[in-house]
Motif scaffolding. Sequence first.
Motif, PDB file in Angstrom:
ATOM      1  N   LEU A  30       0.826  -1.213   0.000  1.00 20.64           N
ATOM      2  CA  LEU A  30       0.000   0.000   0.000  1.00 20.64           C
ATOM      3  C   LEU A  30       0.856   1.255   0.000  1.00 20.64           C
ATOM      4  CD1 LEU A  30      -2.745  -1.082   2.573  1.00 20.64           C
ATOM      5  CD2 LEU A  30      -2.987  -0.881   0.086  1.00 20.64           C
ATOM      6  N   GLU A  31       1.966   1.230   0.717  1.00 17.25           N
ATOM      7  CA  GLU A  31       2.836   2.407   0.785  1.00 17.25           C
ATOM      8  C   GLU A  31       3.549   2.653  -0.535  1.00 17.25           C
ATOM      9  OE1 GLU A  31       3.400   1.748   5.577  1.00 17.25           O
ATOM     10  OE2 GLU A  31       5.086   1.327   4.213  1.00 17.25           O
ATOM     11  N   LEU A  53       6.331   6.832   5.484  1.00 15.43           N
ATOM     12  CA  LEU A  53       5.217   5.995   5.952  1.00 15.43           C
ATOM     13  C   LEU A  53       5.731   4.797   6.750  1.00 15.43           C
ATOM     14  CD1 LEU A  53       2.983   6.030   2.745  1.00 15.43           C
ATOM     15  CD2 LEU A  53       2.527   7.217   4.902  1.00 15.43           C
ATOM     16  N   ALA A  54       6.814   4.191   6.277  1.00 15.17           N
ATOM     17  CA  ALA A  54       7.374   3.033   6.966  1.00 15.17           C
ATOM     18  C   ALA A  54       7.872   3.416   8.361  1.00 15.17           C
ATOM     19  CB  ALA A  54       8.505   2.429   6.144  1.00 15.17           C
ATOM     20  N   SER A  55       8.522   4.573   8.467  1.00 15.66           N
ATOM     21  CA  SER A  55       9.074   4.986   9.760  1.00 15.66           C
ATOM     22  C   SER A  55       7.999   5.421  10.747  1.00 15.66           C
ATOM     23  CB  SER A  55      10.080   6.130   9.558  1.00 15.66           C
ATOM     24  OG  SER A  55       9.428   7.294   9.067  1.00 15.66           O
ATOM     25  N   ASP A  56       6.829   5.802  10.229  1.00 11.06           N
ATOM     26  CA  ASP A  56       5.756   6.312  11.096  1.00 11.06           C
ATOM     27  C   ASP A  56       4.732   5.262  11.506  1.00 11.06           C
ATOM     28  OD1 ASP A  56       6.824   8.813  11.077  1.00 11.06           O
ATOM     29  OD2 ASP A  56       5.372   9.693   9.686  1.00 11.06           O
ATOM     30  N   ARG A  57       4.901   4.037  11.044  1.00 10.03           N
ATOM     31  CA  ARG A  57       3.851   3.031  11.261  1.00 10.03           C
ATOM     32  C   ARG A  57       3.478   2.844  12.727  1.00 10.03           C
ATOM     33  NH1 ARG A  57       6.092  -1.810   7.813  1.00 10.03           N
ATOM     34  NH2 ARG A  57       6.197  -0.704   5.809  1.00 10.03           N
ATOM     35  N   GLU A  58       4.469   2.691  13.579  1.00  2.00           N
ATOM     36  CA  GLU A  58       4.172   2.410  14.986  1.00  2.00           C
ATOM     37  C   GLU A  58       3.399   3.562  15.619  1.00  2.00           C
ATOM     38  OE1 GLU A  58       4.466  -0.485  16.403  1.00  2.00           O
ATOM     39  OE2 GLU A  58       5.192  -1.162  14.445  1.00  2.00           O
ATOM     40  N   ARG A  59       3.848   4.778  15.358  1.00  6.01           N
ATOM     41  CA  ARG A  59       3.143   5.943  15.918  1.00  6.01           C
ATOM     42  C   ARG A  59       1.737   6.048  15.351  1.00  6.01           C
ATOM     43  NH1 ARG A  59       3.648  11.835  14.730  1.00  6.01           N
ATOM     44  NH2 ARG A  59       4.921  11.206  12.941  1.00  6.01           N
ATOM     45  N   GLU A  60       1.570   5.722  14.073  1.00  6.24           N
ATOM     46  CA  GLU A  60       0.259   5.837  13.442  1.00  6.24           C
ATOM     47  C   GLU A  60      -0.709   4.753  13.911  1.00  6.24           C
ATOM     48  OE1 GLU A  60       1.652   8.023   9.282  1.00  6.24           O
ATOM     49  OE2 GLU A  60       1.503   5.831   9.375  1.00  6.24           O
ATOM     50  N   ARG A  61      -0.202   3.618  14.360  1.00  5.95           N
ATOM     51  CA  ARG A  61      -1.093   2.601  14.935  1.00  5.95           C
ATOM     52  C   ARG A  61      -1.774   3.151  16.191  1.00  5.95           C
ATOM     53  NH1 ARG A  61       3.068  -1.248  13.413  1.00  5.95           N
ATOM     54  NH2 ARG A  61       2.265  -2.662  11.809  1.00  5.95           N
ATOM     55  N   THR A  88      -3.178   7.736   8.931  1.00  9.00           N
ATOM     56  CA  THR A  88      -1.920   8.092   8.275  1.00  9.00           C
ATOM     57  C   THR A  88      -1.641   9.573   8.438  1.00  9.00           C
ATOM     58  OG1 THR A  88      -2.279   6.324   6.663  1.00  9.00           O
ATOM     59  CG2 THR A  88      -0.672   8.020   6.093  1.00  9.00           C
ATOM     60  N   LEU A  89      -0.458   9.906   8.948  1.00 10.50           N
ATOM     61  CA  LEU A  89      -0.126  11.292   9.283  1.00 10.50           C
ATOM     62  C   LEU A  89       0.628  12.020   8.182  1.00 10.50           C
ATOM     63  CD1 LEU A  89       1.013  10.677  12.982  1.00 10.50           C
ATOM     64  CD2 LEU A  89      -1.164  11.619  12.197  1.00 10.50           C
ATOM     65  N   SER A  90       1.171  11.306   7.206  1.00 12.16           N
ATOM     66  CA  SER A  90       1.964  11.929   6.144  1.00 12.16           C
ATOM     67  C   SER A  90       1.447  11.524   4.779  1.00 12.16           C
ATOM     68  CB  SER A  90       3.445  11.523   6.267  1.00 12.16           C
ATOM     69  OG  SER A  90       3.991  11.962   7.481  1.00 12.16           O
ATOM     70  N   GLY A  91       1.606  12.424   3.827  1.00  6.86           N
ATOM     71  CA  GLY A  91       1.191  12.129   2.459  1.00  6.86           C
ATOM     72  C   GLY A  91       0.609  13.359   1.791  1.00  6.86           C
ATOM     73  N   ILE A  92       0.260  13.229   0.528  1.00  7.54           N
ATOM     74  CA  ILE A  92      -0.258  14.390  -0.202  1.00  7.54           C
ATOM     75  C   ILE A  92      -1.637  14.802   0.302  1.00  7.54           C
ATOM     76  CG2 ILE A  92       1.144  14.044  -2.272  1.00  7.54           C
ATOM     77  CD1 ILE A  92      -2.476  13.122  -2.463  1.00  7.54           C
ATOM     78  N   HIS A  93      -2.294  13.943   1.097  1.00 10.60           N
ATOM     79  CA  HIS A  93      -3.577  14.303   1.696  1.00 10.60           C
ATOM     80  C   HIS A  93      -3.395  15.256   2.881  1.00 10.60           C
ATOM     81  CE1 HIS A  93      -2.053  10.958   4.052  1.00 10.60           C
ATOM     82  NE2 HIS A  93      -2.889  11.294   5.043  1.00 10.60           N
ATOM     83  N   LYS A  94      -2.141  15.609   3.194  1.00  6.69           N
ATOM     84  CA  LYS A  94      -1.846  16.579   4.245  1.00  6.69           C
ATOM     85  C   LYS A  94      -1.219  17.862   3.673  1.00  6.69           C
ATOM     86  CE  LYS A  94      -3.066  14.104   7.852  1.00  6.69           C
ATOM     87  NZ  LYS A  94      -4.130  14.539   8.790  1.00  6.69           N
TER      88      LYS A  94
END
Length: 367
Positions: free
Chosen positions: A178-179, A235-243, A248-254
């Motif tokens: 997905l990432e 996205l990979a580095s943020d997975r634990e925090r995002e759980r 999802t905290l990062s991306g073009i939707h932000k």
Amino acid sequence: MILNRLSILNYKNVVQANIVCSSKMNCFFGNNGMGKTNLLDAMYFLSFCKSHVHTPDLLIIRRDEDVCVLQGEYDFDGNSESVFCAIRRGQRKQFKRNRKSYDKLSDHIGLLPLVMVSPSDSELIRGGSEDRRRFMDMIISQHDKPYLHALIQYGKALMQRNQLLRNQSQDNALFEVLEMQMEAYGTEIYEKRVRMIREFTPLFDEYYRVICRSSETVGLQYTSRLSTCRLADRLASDRERERIVGHTLSGIHKDDMEMTLDGHLIRQTGSQGQNKTCLIALKLAQFTFLAARGATKPILLLDDIFDKLDAERVEQIIQLVSGEQFGQIFITDTNRKYLDRILSAIGQDYTLYKVDNGEVTPLDKTE
């Protein structure tokens, strides 16, 4: 492109209306709350399959009625197009082009280019980043089908990833798939937004200067995490925090697009008049941007745009929209004097309608 005829049944407070349109100027006047904006919103709905003010479909249907119907008859340089929309309670809305249903509503976007200037556009300045992202996406999607496809696919991957986060999934392989999708589609979206902002900003600044006749400079600032890192890595580095937070905290939707005045954020420093002028300049720039990239001129909808503007700025706007670079225009106002001045300035064919409690009455040009 010209809208020749608009038929409305049970759209918000409009019970029924059949409007024969001028190829140049169409004016609706009446008191606030009578339905003028709803007429323009119906035209917007036929172009974008949704309301300009994001009214849920069920609330669009007039109270105590079961169905709402919109139909527009358009002319493309002598070729006719008919667009039909029906919204029924408990069913999916239906769109047809020349009596043939669409498989996907996204296939319709871009057929009927349109720009609407409305008091609700103030959210582009003072609202959240979602409104400004939507503005960018709407501009690009009207002339770039691959961009719209990328938006849809990115949204699907984002939704699936968020579901995994909420479910506390530990399936890292699925996360990676997905990432990778989000990075591929997100990069395409990011690059096209950057290019759009670069090409759009000079038009925005030019219209602002013409309307306000000043040396003030306006601009656009596009901010995105993709300017400094690869999305998949983030996205990979943020997975634990995002759980923990469940999304999802990062991306073009932000991402965000801010408007500036002489280098400062307009929402922090702009006066009421400057904010209104900025929004009108932004939408006129949108018209010019789309007209240069599409096969036809967009329709321009101007909803109550003269409020909170001084006489000089009103005059400049009137001169602008009456020029040959603009095609068919629909305009609303509570005051006949502005409409009469516009009609006098263009010296071309026009229609004039009075709107009262959802009833639309054509007026003789001598009235």
